[in-house]
Each structure stands twice: as structure tokens, then as C-alpha cells.
Design a protein around this motif. Sequence first.
Motif, PDB file in Angstrom:
ATOM      1  N   ASP B 292      10.613  14.930 -15.833  1.00 11.43           N
ATOM      2  CA  ASP B 292       9.115  16.196 -16.454  1.00 11.43           C
ATOM      3  C   ASP B 292       9.105  17.251 -15.858  1.00 11.43           C
ATOM      4  O   ASP B 292       9.681  17.385 -15.226  1.00 11.43           O
ATOM      5  CB  ASP B 292       8.212  14.350 -16.604  1.00 11.43           C
ATOM      6  N   ASP B 293       7.885  17.354 -16.351  1.00 13.44           N
ATOM      7  CA  ASP B 293       7.500  18.696 -16.187  1.00 13.44           C
ATOM      8  C   ASP B 293       6.328  18.647 -14.902  1.00 13.44           C
ATOM      9  O   ASP B 293       5.832  19.727 -14.633  1.00 13.44           O
ATOM     10  CB  ASP B 293       7.190  19.949 -17.524  1.00 13.44           C
ATOM     11  N   THR B 294       5.735  17.337 -14.414  1.00 17.43           N
ATOM     12  CA  THR B 294       5.135  17.528 -12.668  1.00 17.43           C
ATOM     13  C   THR B 294       6.058  17.578 -11.867  1.00 17.43           C
ATOM     14  O   THR B 294       6.565  16.708 -11.225  1.00 17.43           O
ATOM     15  CB  THR B 294       4.156  15.960 -13.372  1.00 17.43           C
ATOM     16  N   PRO B 295       5.425  18.438 -11.554  1.00 17.78           N
ATOM     17  CA  PRO B 295       6.293  18.799  -9.060  1.00 17.78           C
ATOM     18  C   PRO B 295       6.589  17.925  -9.167  1.00 17.78           C
ATOM     19  O   PRO B 295       5.734  16.497  -8.727  1.00 17.78           O
ATOM     20  CB  PRO B 295       5.154  20.116  -9.387  1.00 17.78           C
ATOM     21  N   GLY B 296       7.284  17.978  -8.329  1.00 17.25           N
ATOM     22  CA  GLY B 296       7.476  16.304  -7.246  1.00 17.25           C
ATOM     23  C   GLY B 296       8.453  15.357  -8.448  1.00 17.25           C
ATOM     24  O   GLY B 296       8.759  14.960  -8.957  1.00 17.25           O
ATOM     25  N   LEU B 297       8.576  14.103  -6.781  1.00 17.47           N
ATOM     26  CA  LEU B 297       9.326  13.259  -7.485  1.00 17.47           C
ATOM     27  C   LEU B 297       8.336  11.508  -7.126  1.00 17.47           C
ATOM     28  O   LEU B 297       8.282  12.268  -6.024  1.00 17.47           O
ATOM     29  CB  LEU B 297      10.945  13.000  -6.698  1.00 17.47           C
TER      30      LEU B 297
END
Lengths: 316, 316
Positions: B292-297
Motif C-alpha cells: 500500500d502507500d502507507t510508509p513502513g511494514l
Amino acid sequence: MASEFELIRQHFTRDGRHTDLGVGDDAALFTPTAGMQLVVSTDMLVEGTHFLPDTDPRDLGWKTLAVNVSDIAAMGATPRWSLLALAMPAPDEAWVEGFARGLFECAQAFDIDLVGGDTTRGPRTLCVTIFGEVPAGHAITRGGAAPGDEVWVTGAPGRAALGLAHLQGRLRLTDAGAAECVAALQRPQPRVAAGRALRDVASAMLDVSDGIAGDLGHILERSGVGAEIQVAALPLDALIAFGADDAAARAACLSGGDDYELLFTAPAAQRAAIERIATTQDLAITRIGRIDDTPGLRVVDADGNVGTAGGYDHFS
Amino acid sequence: MASEFELIRQHFTRDGRHTDLGVGDDAALFTPTAGMQLVVSTDMLVEGTHFLPDTDPRDLGWKTLAVNVSDIAAMGATPRWSLLALAMPAPDEAWVEGFARGLFECAQAFDIDLVGGDTTRGPRTLCVTIFGEVPAGHAITRGGAAPGDEVWVTGAPGRAALGLAHLQGRLRLTDAGAAECVAALQRPQPRVAAGRALRDVASAMLDVSDGIAGDLGHILERSGVGAEIQVAALPLDALIAFGADDAAARAACLSGGDDYELLFTAPAAQRAAIERIATTQDLAITRIGRIDDTPGLRVVDADGNVGTAGGYDHFS
């Protein structure tokens, strides 16, 4: 630990001129030129074996790449890409900065891209892999010397050995001689342009890393021939002008390592071509002997006495 | 010294199947296939950092080459040639014989020529450089993942970490589980055929050397995206059948290293293609999350709790 080494790795990340994908993925990508053979070599340098802990990292960076470039030059090929794997006991940014500076000075001088590598913890060890290109079928190997061919060498091999002896106080060179010989030891200049020019001229070639006598032995072995070298023909004048006496000059030339000059054989019909290359390259190229079919290497002194290379090995 | 190491070098001299000139000259020569990009990688393994002094040299020989093969597989490429540089404190023929045997077992399994190398004195250190080929423009990098892509992994990552924990007495596997997990640790099987099949299917790919969570982070960083992984979707069944409890299986899968499975992303439209590859290759390929485009895992457990990868790192 990973992140410290990651920072170190930044020092080795620069854009390549002929690379499709460089440092940072599982592997690097580049596109070999159509019609060319790939020429590859790897060298491992270990602290304590190949260099001293106090070696200037910038000189070491230059030399680490330069000795690999020399292997490519010795095939008559053009160096293009390289990889560096580096182990060190702890991240040492000052050392890495100096090392990377010297390495990239050499890379820039010979238009080589550093396309990738590996950085890890361990006793200080350097491993460079180099990739060159040569028109298919035109590489100059060690195996093409034939009886009747003549033996030639570029430059004035022995300078690096004299430089080392001077630094170690084993002999005393003139100031100018010391400067030139220490530079030959610390910043060797691989003969890329000369190697390329000798394509289709030389019948066999290698670079001199262990002295003319020992390295010529590799050509003789791979080509299944013998050779005679004339001591009087060796390019010793420059070494003597640097302050070495006759015996030291001869020993350094025959058995001193680390010079990275080109040693090659060629049919006598190529003499004029070789002399033209010497002129074009502004580089001394000296005829020092002849290939024959008597196994082994004979070193003939000015009085006609025949010895072997064994008598000249106190620089090795 | 030179001659002892020369003898050692004989162990690494075998005829190549796609090499023009192998061990014994200044450099090796081979001819890249027209229209292909060259894919290159190098890895340095140091005794005490990457392997223990008592590691079986035959296993070490296999693994030293296999981890490099895995880097080529992770680009969707075919491994073809390799170089080995090797330092050791003294010539040790028994060790070298075992090491060469394992190395050539791996080389033969993947049709790779050892084209050259270097052997020298120093703390035991191995440096392999590997060369593969891929149709120009079709390599799978780490940088191609896009929001909406799904995250997949081959096999049952975590086996190597469980094998290590079992050998160290930190947990107890079933006999069959121990055999499989220790084999995964000592004789990793790089996924070359699967990697090649995923060309033009996967949008980004790498091999899992440090655990799914950490390695997925490299794809996210290079692609400039984020991801969510579902713990319930992880392929833990096999690990649990081997005797690991739920927590150990999850930690090994998310954060255990040394597995060399492929972790990749692909558009949802490729699901059927991926399932066909799994069938053809007889290899589990499991969908474990989404880009997705939300930074991080974000790692989402069965109860919907969102954590980060940091909680699972006790196997690293």
C-alpha cells in the motif's frame, strides 16, 4: 552492525557511466557490448600478507583496483566494471573514506564503474573482481609464444622493488629516483593503452607482478617453449640513474615484484609495429630475449655466462 | 608457499561448459549471450562471522556458492559463471578437497562454470563472484512494487532458523523436522527455476536472507511503498509440523535468516499465473500480504492487532 556497515557502503555508491543497475539490489546489471568477449579476474588482498596495517588507505585503494586493471590490460582488453568486497574488524569511516578516494581515482583514470560489492566484519581483507571486454578471439593469452618469437617488456621493471628497498633502508636512491620508485610501488600505472595496442601484435602476454624471470616462466609453461634473456639487453639504465648499483638493478628487474609492466612475445616481423607503439604511447618497450624450443629460461650475462633466474631472487 | 597454494588451486580447476578460457591466465574469458544483460554479485564470508571453524567444509562449499546463486535467482536470471577467491592460514588440502567437492556439487546442480579465482594466505575468508544472464530489460529488481500489489513468498521460510535453534539446543524438533531444517540451513536450495518463471509476473523480488520482515523492508524502501502482512497467512503449518510452537514458527518465519526463499510482489491479476508456477515447480507459493502507500511494514496478527517486525527479531 548492519546500519554502521550500510553507512560505510555509501562511500562506494557512485553513478556508473556504463551500468544499468548499480549498488543496492540483489545483483548489479550491465550490458556487454555485442561481439565482445568478457574478460574477468579476481584478486584477494589480506592485511599482513599483501599490505601493512599502516599502508596509506588512499594508496591502497588505488593499488587494489590498479593490480586488477593490470590483469585486464595483460589480455589486451579494456576494463569496464568492477566489484569490491571488503571485510574490516569494525566500521572505520576515516579509513574507508581514504580507501574509497584512492579506489575511485583509479576507477576514473581508467573509466571503470564500481557496480556493486559487499561489506562485512572480519580481519581486513579486500577482494576486487574486474570485468573487461575484448573483441571476440583477440585476447592475448599466455599460451601463444612460439620459437623464434622475441621477448619484450614495457617501461623499467624493478622500480617498485627498488622503492620498497629504499623505504626499508636496504639501499639509498637519489631523491628523484626515490620519488619515482616509491610512486611505482604505491601507485602502479597499469598499461591499458599499450596492452590494447599490442592486440594482434603480441603472441603471448602477461603483466609482471613477480619479476620478469618468474613471470616469463608462466608464458614458457603455458606455451610449451623455452627462452633466453640477455642481461645486457635489460632496461637497467633508468634504475642505475635512480641510484641502484648494477647488481641491485639487475636483481630488481629480473626478480622484483609489483611493477605491473607488460611482458610479451612477438614474431620478429612485428619489430617495426612495436616500435611505432612505443612512440605513440611514449613508453619504452625493450627487446630482451628470444623464445626457443629448449625447455626452461636461460639468463645470459654480458660475458656470455648462462645462469637461471634463481640467482636473482633476493628481492622476492 | 606459491607452489603449495598452486597445488590447492588444482582442486578448483575443472573444464567449463560455457567458458572460452578458464583458470591459469591473467583473466578468464567467456562470451555473453547476445541480447542478454549480465547480472553480477559478490559475497564475502569470513570464518567466525559467517561460519564456524568446525563447519563441514563440504557443506560450506555448497552454501558459499548457493547463496550467490540465490542472488541471481532473485533477479529472475540464470547463473552461468563464477569466481572464487580464498584465503586460508596455511594450505590445508583435506579442507580444500571437501570444500571444492561441495562447491562443485552446487556448480553442477545449477550448471555454473568456475572460471577462475585466487588463493592466498590469510585468515580463512571466502569471496565468490557470480555472473548470470537475463533477457535485457526483464530483470526483477527490488524497486518495482506498487500499491495494490500482493506479497508472496516461496517455500516455508524459517526452516533454517529452526534448524540452527535445534542444533544449538534452543528448541527440539521432530526427527524428520530436524533433518529437513538442518538441511535447509546447511544445503540451501536457491530457487533458480522459480525465479526465472516469475519474470514478467513479479513486480519486485529478492531472496530472503534475513527473514521476511527485514527483507520486505528492502523492497518497500527501493519501491517507495508500504505493506501489511497477515500473520494468519504466513506458511507456518510446515514449521509447526516440524515441532516448533506457534511463537517460534512465527518468529522464525518473520525474522529467521539463511533461507534463500524468494519474496516477491505482483499485481493481483497475476494470481492465476503464480498458482500455475507453484504447480509446475511443485513449490508452495503463499500470498501473505499487500503493498500500500502507507510508509513502513505493518504485521497484523489473527486478532487484528497491528505490530511492526521489531517484535519478532530474537532469531536474528
